[in-house]
Design a protein around this motif. Structure first.
Motif, PDB file in Angstrom:
ATOM      1  N   TYR A 194       0.688  -1.574  -0.272  1.00  0.00           N
ATOM      2  CA  TYR A 194       0.347   0.039   0.402  1.00  0.00           C
ATOM      3  C   TYR A 194       1.129   1.437  -0.235  1.00  0.00           C
ATOM      4  O   TYR A 194       1.589   1.274   0.855  1.00  0.00           O
ATOM      5  CB  TYR A 194      -0.715  -0.430   1.048  1.00  0.00           C
ATOM      6  CG  TYR A 194      -1.995  -1.427   1.173  1.00  0.00           C
ATOM      7  CD1 TYR A 194      -3.221  -0.223   0.055  1.00  0.00           C
ATOM      8  CD2 TYR A 194      -1.795  -2.577   1.697  1.00  0.00           C
ATOM      9  CE1 TYR A 194      -4.082  -2.111   0.674  1.00  0.00           C
ATOM     10  CE2 TYR A 194      -3.002  -3.229   1.129  1.00  0.00           C
ATOM     11  CZ  TYR A 194      -3.765  -3.126   0.748  1.00  0.00           C
ATOM     12  OH  TYR A 194      -5.129  -4.033   0.830  1.00  0.00           O
ATOM     13  N   SER A 210      -0.245   4.576   0.736  1.00  0.00           N
ATOM     14  CA  SER A 210      -0.525   5.396   1.279  1.00  0.00           C
ATOM     15  C   SER A 210      -1.216   4.808   2.019  1.00  0.00           C
ATOM     16  O   SER A 210      -1.769   4.335   2.281  1.00  0.00           O
ATOM     17  CB  SER A 210      -2.204   6.276  -0.115  1.00  0.00           C
ATOM     18  OG  SER A 210      -3.145   6.019  -0.166  1.00  0.00           O
ATOM     19  N   ALA A 253      -3.972   6.157   2.232  1.00  0.00           N
ATOM     20  CA  ALA A 253      -5.329   6.508   2.377  1.00  0.00           C
ATOM     21  C   ALA A 253      -5.335   5.499   2.491  1.00  0.00           C
ATOM     22  O   ALA A 253      -6.957   4.855   2.578  1.00  0.00           O
ATOM     23  CB  ALA A 253      -5.776   7.595   1.743  1.00  0.00           C
ATOM     24  N   GLY A 254      -4.460   4.411   2.069  1.00  0.00           N
ATOM     25  CA  GLY A 254      -4.981   2.984   1.220  1.00  0.00           C
ATOM     26  C   GLY A 254      -4.869   2.294   2.309  1.00  0.00           C
ATOM     27  O   GLY A 254      -5.451   1.001   2.208  1.00  0.00           O
ATOM     28  N   ALA A 265      -5.640   2.697   5.609  1.00  0.00           N
ATOM     29  CA  ALA A 265      -6.730   3.543   6.157  1.00  0.00           C
ATOM     30  C   ALA A 265      -8.473   2.794   5.075  1.00  0.00           C
ATOM     31  O   ALA A 265      -9.116   2.189   6.449  1.00  0.00           O
ATOM     32  CB  ALA A 265      -6.992   4.493   6.370  1.00  0.00           C
ATOM     33  N   SER A 266      -8.352   2.512   4.283  1.00  0.00           N
ATOM     34  CA  SER A 266      -9.489   1.925   3.726  1.00  0.00           C
ATOM     35  C   SER A 266      -9.347   0.540   3.364  1.00  0.00           C
ATOM     36  O   SER A 266     -10.439   0.708   4.043  1.00  0.00           O
ATOM     37  CB  SER A 266      -9.298   2.433   2.236  1.00  0.00           C
ATOM     38  OG  SER A 266     -10.291   1.649   1.722  1.00  0.00           O
ATOM     39  N   PHE A 267      -8.343  -0.096   3.358  1.00  0.00           N
ATOM     40  CA  PHE A 267      -7.810  -1.207   4.335  1.00  0.00           C
ATOM     41  C   PHE A 267      -8.300  -1.872   5.199  1.00  0.00           C
ATOM     42  O   PHE A 267      -8.826  -3.172   5.251  1.00  0.00           O
ATOM     43  CB  PHE A 267      -6.759  -2.201   3.792  1.00  0.00           C
ATOM     44  CG  PHE A 267      -6.649  -3.186   3.544  1.00  0.00           C
ATOM     45  CD1 PHE A 267      -7.439  -4.133   2.721  1.00  0.00           C
ATOM     46  CD2 PHE A 267      -5.468  -4.102   4.266  1.00  0.00           C
ATOM     47  CE1 PHE A 267      -7.124  -5.685   3.073  1.00  0.00           C
ATOM     48  CE2 PHE A 267      -5.616  -6.086   4.369  1.00  0.00           C
ATOM     49  CZ  PHE A 267      -6.287  -6.090   3.411  1.00  0.00           C
ATOM     50  N   ARG A 306     -10.386  -0.578   7.600  1.00  0.00           N
ATOM     51  CA  ARG A 306     -12.138   0.455   7.472  1.00  0.00           C
ATOM     52  C   ARG A 306     -12.216  -1.040   6.367  1.00  0.00           C
ATOM     53  O   ARG A 306     -14.070  -2.102   7.313  1.00  0.00           O
ATOM     54  CB  ARG A 306     -12.103   1.188   6.549  1.00  0.00           C
ATOM     55  CG  ARG A 306     -13.558   1.423   6.867  1.00  0.00           C
ATOM     56  CD  ARG A 306     -14.162   2.696   6.037  1.00  0.00           C
ATOM     57  NE  ARG A 306     -15.855   2.660   5.655  1.00  0.00           N
ATOM     58  CZ  ARG A 306     -15.989   3.119   5.042  1.00  0.00           C
ATOM     59  NH1 ARG A 306     -15.912   3.595   3.782  1.00  0.00           N
ATOM     60  NH2 ARG A 306     -17.907   3.650   4.799  1.00  0.00           N
ATOM     61  N   GLU A 307     -11.974  -1.623   5.895  1.00  0.00           N
ATOM     62  CA  GLU A 307     -12.571  -3.024   4.707  1.00  0.00           C
ATOM     63  C   GLU A 307     -12.393  -5.069   6.032  1.00  0.00           C
ATOM     64  O   GLU A 307     -13.752  -5.511   5.640  1.00  0.00           O
ATOM     65  CB  GLU A 307     -11.620  -3.514   3.208  1.00  0.00           C
ATOM     66  CG  GLU A 307     -11.985  -2.731   2.264  1.00  0.00           C
ATOM     67  CD  GLU A 307     -11.212  -3.200   1.320  1.00  0.00           C
ATOM     68  OE1 GLU A 307     -11.160  -4.986   0.858  1.00  0.00           O
ATOM     69  OE2 GLU A 307     -10.803  -1.863   0.386  1.00  0.00           O
ATOM     70  N   VAL A 309      -8.264   4.129  13.261  1.00  0.00           N
ATOM     71  CA  VAL A 309      -6.686   3.983  12.104  1.00  0.00           C
ATOM     72  C   VAL A 309      -5.637   4.032  12.744  1.00  0.00           C
ATOM     73  O   VAL A 309      -5.180   5.530  13.800  1.00  0.00           O
ATOM     74  CB  VAL A 309      -6.743   4.748  10.929  1.00  0.00           C
ATOM     75  CG1 VAL A 309      -5.786   4.761  10.205  1.00  0.00           C
ATOM     76  CG2 VAL A 309      -8.228   4.886   9.927  1.00  0.00           C
TER      77      VAL A 309
END
Length: 107
Positions: free
Chosen positions: A68, A70, A72-73, A75-77, A79-80, A86
Protein backbone atom coordinates in the motif's frame (compact mmCIF):
# COMPACT_ATOMS: atom_id res chain seq x y z
CA UNK A 1 15.52 -11.02 17.70
CA UNK A 2 13.80 -9.08 14.92
CA UNK A 3 11.44 -11.11 12.74
CA UNK A 4 12.31 -11.44 9.03
CA UNK A 5 9.02 -10.39 7.45
CA UNK A 6 10.22 -11.21 3.91
CA UNK A 7 10.56 -14.93 4.56
CA UNK A 8 7.01 -15.62 5.76
CA UNK A 9 4.42 -17.86 4.10
CA UNK A 10 1.98 -15.94 1.92
CA UNK A 11 -1.78 -15.45 1.68
CA UNK A 12 -4.12 -13.80 -0.85
CA UNK A 13 -6.57 -10.99 -0.08
CA UNK A 14 -9.70 -13.14 0.41
CA UNK A 15 -7.82 -15.60 2.65
CA UNK A 16 -6.33 -12.71 4.63
CA UNK A 17 -9.81 -11.27 5.29
CA UNK A 18 -11.13 -14.70 6.30
CA UNK A 19 -8.33 -15.16 8.85
CA UNK A 20 -8.96 -11.67 10.25
CA UNK A 21 -12.66 -12.53 10.63
CA UNK A 22 -11.59 -15.50 12.79
CA UNK A 23 -9.78 -13.17 15.22
CA UNK A 24 -6.49 -13.13 13.33
CA UNK A 25 -4.04 -10.45 14.45
CA UNK A 26 -3.13 -7.91 11.75
CA UNK A 27 0.42 -6.59 11.60
CA UNK A 28 1.24 -3.49 9.52
CA UNK A 29 4.89 -2.84 8.64
CA UNK A 30 6.05 0.57 7.42
CA UNK A 31 8.60 -0.08 4.67
CA UNK A 32 9.05 3.58 3.66
CA UNK A 33 8.18 6.55 5.88
CA UNK A 34 5.44 8.69 4.33
CA UNK A 35 6.15 12.04 2.72
CA UNK A 36 4.24 15.20 3.63
CA UNK A 37 1.52 14.22 1.13
CA UNK A 38 1.12 10.76 2.68
CA UNK A 39 2.97 8.63 0.13
CA UNK A 40 5.00 5.80 1.65
CA UNK A 41 4.98 1.99 1.64
CA UNK A 42 3.25 -0.46 3.98
CA UNK A 43 2.81 -4.22 3.92
CA UNK A 44 0.30 -6.33 5.84
CA UNK A 45 0.63 -9.61 7.72
CA UNK A 46 -1.85 -11.71 9.66
CA UNK A 47 -1.34 -14.25 12.43
CA UNK A 48 -3.74 -17.17 12.13
CA UNK A 49 -5.35 -17.86 15.53
CA UNK A 50 -5.64 -21.59 14.81
CA UNK A 51 -1.95 -22.40 14.36
CA UNK A 52 -0.25 -19.10 15.27
CA UNK A 53 1.33 -18.92 11.78
CA UNK A 54 2.20 -15.44 10.50
CA UNK A 55 1.31 -14.94 6.81
CA UNK A 56 2.21 -12.13 4.42
CA UNK A 57 -0.44 -10.55 2.16
CA UNK A 58 0.60 -10.82 -1.49
CA UNK A 59 -0.68 -9.37 -4.76
CA UNK A 60 -3.09 -11.67 -6.57
CA UNK A 61 -1.34 -13.64 -9.32
CA UNK A 62 2.12 -12.60 -8.17
CA UNK A 63 4.48 -13.85 -5.53
CA UNK A 64 5.42 -10.44 -4.20
CA UNK A 65 4.07 -8.53 -1.20
CA UNK A 66 1.02 -6.34 -1.71
CA UNK A 67 2.30 -2.84 -0.97
CA UNK A 68 0.00 0.00 0.00
CA UNK A 69 1.54 3.31 -1.06
CA UNK A 70 -0.68 5.84 0.70
CA UNK A 71 -2.04 6.46 4.17
CA UNK A 72 -5.52 6.61 2.60
CA UNK A 73 -5.01 3.15 1.08
CA UNK A 74 -3.94 1.68 4.42
CA UNK A 75 -6.90 3.33 6.18
CA UNK A 76 -9.33 2.05 3.54
CA UNK A 77 -8.05 -1.53 3.87
CA UNK A 78 -8.29 -1.37 7.67
CA UNK A 79 -11.89 -0.20 7.31
CA UNK A 80 -12.61 -3.16 4.98
CA UNK A 81 -11.23 -5.43 7.68
CA UNK A 82 -13.67 -3.97 10.23
CA UNK A 83 -11.39 -1.76 12.30
CA UNK A 84 -13.08 1.27 13.87
CA UNK A 85 -9.97 3.45 14.29
CA UNK A 86 -6.88 3.87 12.15
CA UNK A 87 -3.44 3.31 13.63
CA UNK A 88 -0.59 3.36 11.12
CA UNK A 89 3.16 3.13 11.76
CA UNK A 90 4.87 6.11 10.10
CA UNK A 91 8.56 5.37 10.58
CA UNK A 92 10.40 2.94 8.31
CA UNK A 93 10.91 -0.42 9.99
CA UNK A 94 8.21 0.15 12.64
CA UNK A 95 5.18 -2.12 12.84
CA UNK A 96 1.94 -2.25 14.77
CA UNK A 97 -0.38 -5.13 15.61
CA UNK A 98 -4.17 -4.80 15.59
CA UNK A 99 -6.53 -7.42 17.00
CA UNK A 100 -10.25 -8.05 17.47
CA UNK A 101 -10.33 -5.65 20.43
CA UNK A 102 -9.33 -2.82 18.04
CA UNK A 103 -12.52 -3.40 16.04
CA UNK A 104 -14.73 -2.32 18.92
CA UNK A 105 -15.79 1.35 19.27
CA UNK A 106 -13.86 3.29 21.88
CA UNK A 107 -15.95 5.02 24.51
Amino acid sequence: MKENFDRLPVVLDHEFKEIVSRDGVVDILCRTSPSKIGKGAWTFYVTDPEDNAKLQLITHGKSRPKVYTSIAGVASFLRELGFMDVVIPIYEGRNIELSEVDKKPKS
